[in-house]
Design a protein around this motif. Structure first.
Motif, PDB file in Angstrom:
ATOM      1  N   ARG A  29       0.834  -1.203   0.000  1.00 51.78           N
ATOM      2  CA  ARG A  29       0.000   0.000   0.000  1.00 51.78           C
ATOM      3  C   ARG A  29       0.873   1.259   0.000  1.00 51.78           C
ATOM      4  O   ARG A  29       0.624   2.212  -0.741  1.00 51.78           O
ATOM      5  CB  ARG A  29      -0.893  -0.040   1.246  1.00 51.78           C
TER       6      ARG A  29
ATOM      7  N   TRP B  41      -4.696   3.781  -1.411  1.00 50.34           N
ATOM      8  CA  TRP B  41      -5.110   3.082  -0.203  1.00 50.34           C
ATOM      9  C   TRP B  41      -6.171   2.037  -0.495  1.00 50.34           C
ATOM     10  O   TRP B  41      -6.111   0.904  -0.015  1.00 50.34           O
ATOM     11  CB  TRP B  41      -5.650   4.113   0.797  1.00 50.34           C
ATOM     12  N   ARG B  42      -7.146   2.415  -1.319  1.00 50.67           N
ATOM     13  CA  ARG B  42      -8.325   1.563  -1.527  1.00 50.67           C
ATOM     14  C   ARG B  42      -8.078   0.415  -2.488  1.00 50.67           C
ATOM     15  O   ARG B  42      -8.723  -0.618  -2.410  1.00 50.67           O
ATOM     16  CB  ARG B  42      -9.476   2.410  -2.080  1.00 50.67           C
ATOM     17  N   GLU B  43      -7.159   0.629  -3.390  1.00 47.23           N
ATOM     18  CA  GLU B  43      -6.998  -0.348  -4.471  1.00 47.23           C
ATOM     19  C   GLU B  43      -6.667  -1.756  -3.978  1.00 47.23           C
ATOM     20  O   GLU B  43      -5.815  -1.928  -3.123  1.00 47.23           O
ATOM     21  CB  GLU B  43      -5.886   0.119  -5.405  1.00 47.23           C
TER      22      GLU B  43
END
Lengths: 102, 215
Positions: A34, B213-215
């Protein structure tokens, strides 16, 4: 202290702190997919926004002026795979010509 | 000896580009001293242009600092990548950290087939070389711009976004990056009429963090 000095000293201090942090922490702290992904995305988004705003914004207005001509030249030069300094110089010369004609 | 040659050619080309920064800083109403201090102390091209870009557009100091710092976060990851290669003592780290940038890391990594010693050489030669030339040319560019007067008449106000574009271009390698770039353009330009300068740029960074962040 005016905002120029605050920006110079603040940005410099944070930049060094970030560099030193990276050189000092254990690898596991930042080795997360991330973090890696965000690290690739941030420069893309920031640099794009900086291009757009510095070309098209005049305070809180959107304008097309001599700077747009300069950026059009820069895009053309980048597509033609011109080296970095040539791109910047080409943009500056084009923009200056349009500015002086107006 | 090719690592020396690589380091020198990178140092000279990138360093010469410091003149564009020096000139652009003057165009954004920074003093020659402030331009030089940014190159000496901040020493990270994109972040330096961000400081003068945001302030030059009328943004607040805090916005300039935030944009510059977010652009500089990648240097932390470079430092992390270089740490096992450089194995610096605590004192040496204080110097090495300052020259941990795109170019020094790039040349070092390009030497990875030739072993750790060559990687270390690549890092130090390039880092120090870029530092010297970047600062020298910043001063020359700033003095030059000071001498010529009206920045618009010389195209300096277009040199700043062109510099950003030059830094951005090699990053637009895949569809995802290009899509993100389009979203960043749309978001920042939509915000320009409604918020103070600098906010549209920070918003683009938040967009990047959200998507990453979401991926």
């Amino acid at each position: 202290m005016n905002k120029y000095w605050i920006a110079v000293s603040g940005a410099s201090a944070f930049a060094y702190a970030v560099k030193l942090f990276g050189a000092s922490v254990p690898e596991s702290w930042l080795a997360h997919p991330r973090i890696t992904r965000i690290n690739i995305f941030i420069p893309v988004a920031l640099l794009t926004a900086l291009v757009a705003v510095n070309t098209l914004a005049d305070k809180t207005k959107l304008v097309i002026d001599h700077r747009s001509a300069g950026i059009a030249a820069a895009i053309t030069l980048l597509i033609a795979k011109a080296p970095f300094p040539v791109v910047v110089l080409g943009a500056a010369i084009t923009s200056a010509i349009i500015y002086r004609i107006n | 000896m090719s690592v020396k040659r690589d380091s020198l050619s990178v140092s000279l080309t990138v360093g010469a580009y410091g003149s564009a920064f020096g000139a652009a800083a003057i165009a954004a109403h920074f003093t020659v001293l402030q331009a030089c201090l940014l190159s000496l102390l901040l020493f990270s091209g994109a972040s330096q242009f961000a400081v003068i870009g945001v302030i030059g557009a009328g943004g607040a100091a805090l916005n300039a600092i935030a944009t510059s710092t977010l652009l500089g976060t990648r240097n932390a990851l470079y430092g992390l990548r270089m740490a096992p290669v450089l194995k610096m003592s605590r004192l040496k780290r204080l110097v090495g950290a300052q020259i941990t940038i795109d170019e020094s890391t790039g040349v070092a990594l390009s030497q990875s087939e030739n072993g750790l010693e060559e990687m270390r050489k690549g890092f130090w030669y390039t880092g120090i070389g870029v530092y010297v030339f970047w600062n020298l040319f910043t001063l020359l560019g700033a003095l030059g711009a000071k001498a010529i007067g009206n920045p618009s008449a010389w195209g300096l106000d277009a040199a700043v976004p062109a510099a950003f574009l030059g830094l951005l271009w090699p990053r637009l390698v895949d569809r995802k990056s290009r899509l993100l770039a389009l979203l960043a353009i749309a978001l920042s330009l939509l915000l320009v009429p409604f918020v103070s300068a600098g906010i549209p740029i920070i918003s683009a960074a938040l967009l990047a963090i959200l998507i990453g962040w979401r991926e």
